[in-house]
Design a protein around this motif. Structure first.
Motif, PDB file in Angstrom:
ATOM      1  N   ASN A  43       0.826  -1.202   0.000  1.00  0.00           N
ATOM      2  CA  ASN A  43       0.000   0.000   0.000  1.00  0.00           C
ATOM      3  C   ASN A  43       0.861   1.252   0.000  1.00  0.00           C
ATOM      4  OD1 ASN A  43      -2.491  -1.327  -0.025  1.00  0.00           O
ATOM      5  ND2 ASN A  43      -2.394  -1.660   2.171  1.00  0.00           N
ATOM      6  N   GLN A  44       2.173   1.074  -0.027  1.00  0.00           N
ATOM      7  CA  GLN A  44       3.121   2.186  -0.090  1.00  0.00           C
ATOM      8  C   GLN A  44       3.122   2.752  -1.510  1.00  0.00           C
ATOM      9  OE1 GLN A  44       4.848   3.600   2.380  1.00  0.00           O
ATOM     10  NE2 GLN A  44       5.765   5.058   0.975  1.00  0.00           N
ATOM     11  N   THR A  45       2.660   3.975  -1.690  1.00  0.00           N
ATOM     12  CA  THR A  45       2.523   4.531  -3.041  1.00  0.00           C
ATOM     13  C   THR A  45       3.818   5.079  -3.595  1.00  0.00           C
ATOM     14  OG1 THR A  45       1.863   6.679  -2.145  1.00  0.00           O
ATOM     15  CG2 THR A  45       0.106   5.146  -2.727  1.00  0.00           C
ATOM     16  N   ARG A  46       4.751   5.464  -2.734  1.00  0.00           N
ATOM     17  CA  ARG A  46       6.011   6.031  -3.222  1.00  0.00           C
ATOM     18  C   ARG A  46       6.866   4.945  -3.839  1.00  0.00           C
ATOM     19  NH1 ARG A  46       5.359  10.149  -4.873  1.00  0.00           N
ATOM     20  NH2 ARG A  46       7.579  10.404  -5.060  1.00  0.00           N
ATOM     21  N   PRO A  47       7.540   5.270  -4.931  1.00  0.00           N
ATOM     22  CA  PRO A  47       8.413   4.276  -5.559  1.00  0.00           C
ATOM     23  C   PRO A  47       9.660   4.046  -4.720  1.00  0.00           C
ATOM     24  CG  PRO A  47       8.647   6.379  -6.670  1.00  0.00           C
ATOM     25  CD  PRO A  47       7.544   6.531  -5.652  1.00  0.00           C
ATOM     26  N   TYR A  48      10.305   2.920  -4.971  1.00  0.00           N
ATOM     27  CA  TYR A  48      11.556   2.610  -4.290  1.00  0.00           C
ATOM     28  C   TYR A  48      12.654   3.530  -4.810  1.00  0.00           C
ATOM     29  CZ  TYR A  48       8.956  -1.646  -3.334  1.00  0.00           C
ATOM     30  OH  TYR A  48       8.001  -2.532  -2.949  1.00  0.00           O
ATOM     31  N   LYS A  49      13.644   3.777  -3.999  1.00  0.00           N
ATOM     32  CA  LYS A  49      14.775   4.583  -4.439  1.00  0.00           C
ATOM     33  C   LYS A  49      15.551   3.804  -5.478  1.00  0.00           C
ATOM     34  CE  LYS A  49      15.265   7.246  -0.253  1.00  0.00           C
ATOM     35  NZ  LYS A  49      16.145   7.764   0.764  1.00  0.00           N
TER      36      LYS A  49
END
Length: 72
Positions: free
Chosen positions: A65-71
């Motif tokens: 549910n984490q919307t931010r992309p991975y680094k």
């Protein structure tokens, strides 16, 4: 497999299926099949969509549910 977030992400940007199909260089019918789960989405299209929506492939696939992309 059915991935409801494909439609949700598209709708959040007020885009039509034909708009996304153009980005992927496919027909609107094929993209519609992705959204409805009638056709498996190829990895290269999944990556393109995750980049376009600035999120992770895991989010698109419903694995987080984490919307931010991975680094990178």
């Amino acid at each position: 497999m059915y991935f409801p977030r494909l439609k949700d992400l598209r709708s959040d940007k007020d885009l039509l299926q034909k708009d996304i199909a153009k980005i992927l260089d496919i027909s609107q019918t094929v993209y519609s099949r992705y959204e409805r789960g009638f056709q498996t989405i190829p990895v290269e299209h999944l990556i393109t969509l995750a980049d376009f929506y600035d999120t992770s492939t895991d989010y698109v696939l419903g694995r987080t549910n984490q919307t931010r992309p991975y680094k990178k």
